[in-house]
Motif scaffolding. Sequence first.
Motif, PDB file in Angstrom:
ATOM      1  N   VAL A  72       0.799  -1.231   0.000  1.00 48.54           N
ATOM      2  CA  VAL A  72       0.000   0.000   0.000  1.00 48.54           C
ATOM      3  C   VAL A  72       0.836   1.289   0.000  1.00 48.54           C
ATOM      4  CG1 VAL A  72      -1.830   1.266   1.180  1.00 48.54           C
ATOM      5  CG2 VAL A  72      -2.007  -1.203   0.914  1.00 48.54           C
ATOM      6  N   PRO A  73       1.766   1.499   0.973  1.00 49.30           N
ATOM      7  CA  PRO A  73       2.498   2.777   0.915  1.00 49.30           C
ATOM      8  C   PRO A  73       3.309   2.966  -0.386  1.00 49.30           C
ATOM      9  CG  PRO A  73       2.714   1.767   3.081  1.00 49.30           C
ATOM     10  CD  PRO A  73       2.093   0.745   2.189  1.00 49.30           C
ATOM     11  N   PRO A  74       4.057   1.957  -0.866  1.00 44.85           N
ATOM     12  CA  PRO A  74       4.747   2.163  -2.142  1.00 44.85           C
ATOM     13  C   PRO A  74       3.763   2.375  -3.298  1.00 44.85           C
ATOM     14  CG  PRO A  74       5.733   0.346  -0.972  1.00 44.85           C
ATOM     15  CD  PRO A  74       4.469   0.669  -0.253  1.00 44.85           C
ATOM     16  N   GLY A  75       2.627   1.678  -3.256  1.00 50.32           N
ATOM     17  CA  GLY A  75       1.606   1.892  -4.284  1.00 50.32           C
ATOM     18  C   GLY A  75       1.121   3.328  -4.259  1.00 50.32           C
ATOM     19  N   LEU A  76       0.989   3.864  -3.041  1.00 50.11           N
ATOM     20  CA  LEU A  76       0.550   5.255  -2.882  1.00 50.11           C
ATOM     21  C   LEU A  76       1.564   6.213  -3.509  1.00 50.11           C
ATOM     22  CD1 LEU A  76      -1.525   7.199  -1.592  1.00 50.11           C
ATOM     23  CD2 LEU A  76      -0.115   7.185   0.458  1.00 50.11           C
ATOM     24  N   ALA A 122      -6.216  -8.417  11.027  1.00 50.81           N
ATOM     25  CA  ALA A 122      -7.258  -7.419  10.804  1.00 50.81           C
ATOM     26  C   ALA A 122      -6.694  -6.133  10.205  1.00 50.81           C
ATOM     27  CB  ALA A 122      -7.966  -7.120  12.123  1.00 50.81           C
ATOM     28  N   THR A 123      -5.581  -5.647  10.768  1.00 48.21           N
ATOM     29  CA  THR A 123      -5.054  -4.372  10.275  1.00 48.21           C
ATOM     30  C   THR A 123      -4.551  -4.495   8.836  1.00 48.21           C
ATOM     31  OG1 THR A 123      -2.920  -4.860  11.259  1.00 48.21           O
ATOM     32  CG2 THR A 123      -4.401  -3.458  12.536  1.00 48.21           C
ATOM     33  N   GLY A 129      -7.556  -2.899   2.165  1.00 46.11           N
ATOM     34  CA  GLY A 129      -8.881  -2.454   1.753  1.00 46.11           C
ATOM     35  C   GLY A 129      -8.905  -0.956   1.530  1.00 46.11           C
ATOM     36  N   LEU A 130      -8.237  -0.228   2.418  1.00 46.18           N
ATOM     37  CA  LEU A 130      -8.160   1.228   2.283  1.00 46.18           C
ATOM     38  C   LEU A 130      -7.498   1.594   0.954  1.00 46.18           C
ATOM     39  CD1 LEU A 130      -8.362   4.064   3.855  1.00 46.18           C
ATOM     40  CD2 LEU A 130      -5.922   3.720   4.269  1.00 46.18           C
ATOM     41  N   MET A 234       3.485  -1.322  -9.341  1.00 51.51           N
ATOM     42  CA  MET A 234       3.198  -1.939  -8.043  1.00 51.51           C
ATOM     43  C   MET A 234       1.928  -2.775  -8.170  1.00 51.51           C
ATOM     44  SD  MET A 234       4.377  -2.088  -4.966  1.00 51.51           S
ATOM     45  CE  MET A 234       3.823  -3.606  -4.259  1.00 51.51           C
ATOM     46  N   PRO A 235       2.070  -4.097  -8.279  1.00 50.10           N
ATOM     47  CA  PRO A 235       0.877  -4.938  -8.329  1.00 50.10           C
ATOM     48  C   PRO A 235       0.301  -5.079  -6.920  1.00 50.10           C
ATOM     49  CG  PRO A 235       2.864  -6.262  -8.645  1.00 50.10           C
ATOM     50  CD  PRO A 235       3.306  -4.872  -8.320  1.00 50.10           C
ATOM     51  N   THR A 236      -0.597  -4.160  -6.535  1.00 50.74           N
ATOM     52  CA  THR A 236      -0.999  -4.100  -5.120  1.00 50.74           C
ATOM     53  C   THR A 236      -1.801  -5.315  -4.665  1.00 50.74           C
ATOM     54  OG1 THR A 236      -2.995  -2.886  -5.670  1.00 50.74           O
ATOM     55  CG2 THR A 236      -1.068  -1.580  -5.106  1.00 50.74           C
TER      56      THR A 236
END
Lengths: 323, 338
Positions: A72-76, A122-123, A129-130, A234-236
């Motif tokens: 997620v962060p690198p995808g962002l 969960a996180t 998901g976010l 980035m294949p998230t």
Amino acid sequence: MKRIRFNQQEIVFAVFALLFMVFSIFLRGFLTPENMLTLLQNVSVLGILGLAMAIVVIGRGIDISLIAALAVPPGLVLQMVQNGHSMPASLLTALLLTIAFGLVNGWLIAYAEVPSLFATLATGLLLAGLGQAALFQLDVVQWSPGMDGFEKLGQGTILGIPTSIVMFAIACIVVAFLLRKTRWGAYIYAIGDNPFAARVTGIPSRPIIVLQYVITALIGCFAGLVMAASVNSMPTRIFNSTLIYDVILVVVLGGIGLSGGRGGVLNVVIGTLVIGTMLNGMTIMDISYAGQNLIKGVVLLLAVITDSFLNPRNEETAQQGDI
Amino acid sequence: MKHFGTPTKALVAALGLAAMTAPALAQQGLDEPFQKPFKEALAGKTVAYVPVAMNFDLTEGWYAGLKKELEPFGVKFVIRDANWNTNAGAQAVTSLISEKPAVIVVHNPDVQTYAKLLQRAENEGIYVIQINMGSAYRSSAFVGANWVEIGERQTEGVVKACEGKSNKIAIIQGALSAAASAYTLKGVENVLAKHPEIKVVSSQAADWDAAKAKAITQTVLKQNPDLCGIVGFWDGMDIGTAAAVKEAGLTGKVFVATSGGGERKGACELVKSGAFDLNMSYDVPTQAAQMAGTIKWLLSSGVKPGSVKGSEYTTLIPITKANADSQMACWNLSDLKK
């Protein structure tokens, strides 16, 4: 007669040495400098992730959300640059997101006392998901011209060595230093070995656990940046893959017991080498996908069974709280 | 003719009659008798869409295209995202069968999982349209790419590029259980059977994963630096294949053929940059339009679900350096969503 005892690290190293020898003798093109570098390059991201996981496992936890921190962060970063933001601003945002994520993980586990397995399960879902719902336009975030230059993090060579191997080496040195040379590292071993004793002796267990998850998330993000730079995207949805099991496998196979307090960077390196050698040899032999899975399973089972024969569980180790 | 003495008189009389009646007709208009039942057949109907996952160019493109064609007619368009989870997808189809939408548009993860469910849906009176990846059950319509043809044309491209070179090629497959991967491989085999001089040095599955594709390609290129071509099975995954070729400094020397939906960033831009030499596009907006057309026809025809069965293989667009710049070769997801 003195009974010879091996620990898992030595057994796995023996398996690695045997595999390596067999491949070197029978596989044309295996034992060449170029192939050795390819072998390492292919598993360097897995190795970096293994280091991140090792830190929490030594501290008697586990971080199932690591792949979310990788994706997620690198995808962002890629998405923000694609949308026209500057590279430093994007990196900073991703860094803050990663730290916040690590803090949430750490707080849940250290202060709310949720078992690490469930908390991070969960996180991880939450963060992935976010990303999918709010941050990315598409699952695969494409490289954009604004990222030019950054691909050097995962492509090309430094002094003839592929960059991703250099990144793995740097991560190894940093983690080894943290674990072996700092007070913080010593605390992690103490907490992993016996959390109650550690607390009684005055170690600030809770802040240390929080820090542990923050650092793990940061290393995960670093691995993600190397990966994104290496494949130019980035294949998230890698979050949905079985990568997390491979990471746990590297750690456990290398000899870092899930009961905590034991092991180090060397174990991760050995675990990574075994996986890397197997994958590389099987690719050269052009073994089918199903065949590769079968062989991987058999080798891993053998290593684990041999270990449990040579180091049977006793009451003391059973109480360590294995997962 | 008896009333009018000569043909000229008859003509004058006819013209006069026409002059009197024509303005009257133009003012009233002529009611087209078919559009009312058509509108009634569509308005208020529900069309449900079950993709393997949203958030990638193909499924987003089909969604946007269907929405654009159906919603103006008052069709309710709902989505059940399986999010790469076959069980979640099967559950979505099962619950849809009890909700009874008029049409289910389904994107199968493999040939078996949904087959029985789709048959049940048609027995319950729901039209089923399968998109790109079909199942073992043949429903009212299949709209999608002909994977065997894709495999054949990609391999033909690679074989041609290999002429006078080493004749060594590699194949990067997708996920083995997916229809798209298995059928493409069949197409590859069809062409290779005619070309015994071509040697396949590696044929492995990268599981639709770019990182895995890169790792495999790197190893293969180190063993065979004289490789002349690679047949990849999806452009989303073959970004990794191309990255490995580029890193080995072999861009332009190793011919990379792949396939995909033809979205500009994922297809034309990468062909222009030299990452891919050939990208067989199945043109997602056209696929969406054909699906929408089929849905309109089925709903307005009143045929019983399951009583007609047909296929619409979409025309492939080979994207190469020659047409990668053209406006028609690729499409923009952002424009399609507008």
